[in-house]
Design a protein around this motif. Structure first.
Motif, PDB file in Angstrom:
ATOM      1  N   TYR A   1      19.705 -36.162 -11.708  1.00  0.00           N
ATOM      2  CA  TYR A   1      20.078 -35.953 -10.304  1.00  0.00           C
ATOM      3  C   TYR A   1      20.666 -37.295  -9.596  1.00  0.00           C
TER       4      TYR A   1
ATOM      5  N   HIS B   1      13.145 -32.412 -11.018  1.00  0.00           N
ATOM      6  CA  HIS B   1      12.362 -33.847 -10.943  1.00  0.00           C
ATOM      7  C   HIS B   1      11.255 -33.600 -10.259  1.00  0.00           C
TER       8      HIS B   1
ATOM      9  N   HIS C   1      10.453 -35.081 -16.024  1.00  0.00           N
ATOM     10  CA  HIS C   1      10.522 -35.853 -14.894  1.00  0.00           C
ATOM     11  C   HIS C   1      11.481 -36.899 -15.073  1.00  0.00           C
TER      12      HIS C   1
END
Ligand SMILES: [Fe+2]
Length: 144
Positions: A45, A26, A38
């Motif tokens: 995450y 990211h 991104h």
């Protein structure tokens, strides 16, 4: 019961390793598809980070201590640490492979939980398998 506890520690280490790698990606992904990658790695995450705490608390509920150090995580997981900055598609491919590792660990752990008749834990692990199957679908699609 100790085998189940040990496998739960592996679930935690695998999940943390995949979390860290997706956060790393990211931050560092580049290229013309930057916004999509991104954002995708960002959502990934965050999902994995959110899972780490409940997994650790399940280990505490089994009356064992939850590992929480890089040294222990590296010992417990087979997920490779990322030291480079791959291309976006390679990032997705690597995470797809890591995701399979997590699913394998979860499957073994679920069977053990069944053997020890841990119904609540079985439910929890089945939920994680479900979420990782969805991660697999998305990572597979992005890797193409
Ligand atoms: Fe961010």
């Amino acid at each position: 019961m100790e085998t189940l506890t040990e496998m739960m520690k592996k679930v935690l280490a695998d999940t943390f390793a995949m979390y860290l790698k997706s956060h790393n990606y990211h931050w560092n992904v580049e290229g013309s598809n930057f916004p999509q990658y991104h954002d995708f790695f960002g959502n990934l995450y965050q999902e994995l980070h959110g899972a780490v705490d409940p997994i650790a608390e399940q280990i505490r509920a089994l009356d064992s201590y939850a590992p929480g150090s890089f040294t222990r995580f590296m010992e417990l997981t087979e997920i490779e640490d990322e030291l480079n900055v791959p291309l976006g598609t390679d990032m997705a491919r690597k995470l797809l492979s890591d995701n399979q590792t997590v699913i394998s660990t979860l499957n073994v752990t679920l069977k053990l939980a069944e053997q020890f008749d841990q119904q609540g834990l079985m439910d929890f692990l089945a939920g994680r398998i479900d979420i990782h199957s969805k991660h697999a679908w998305m990572l597979r699609s992005i890797s193409k």
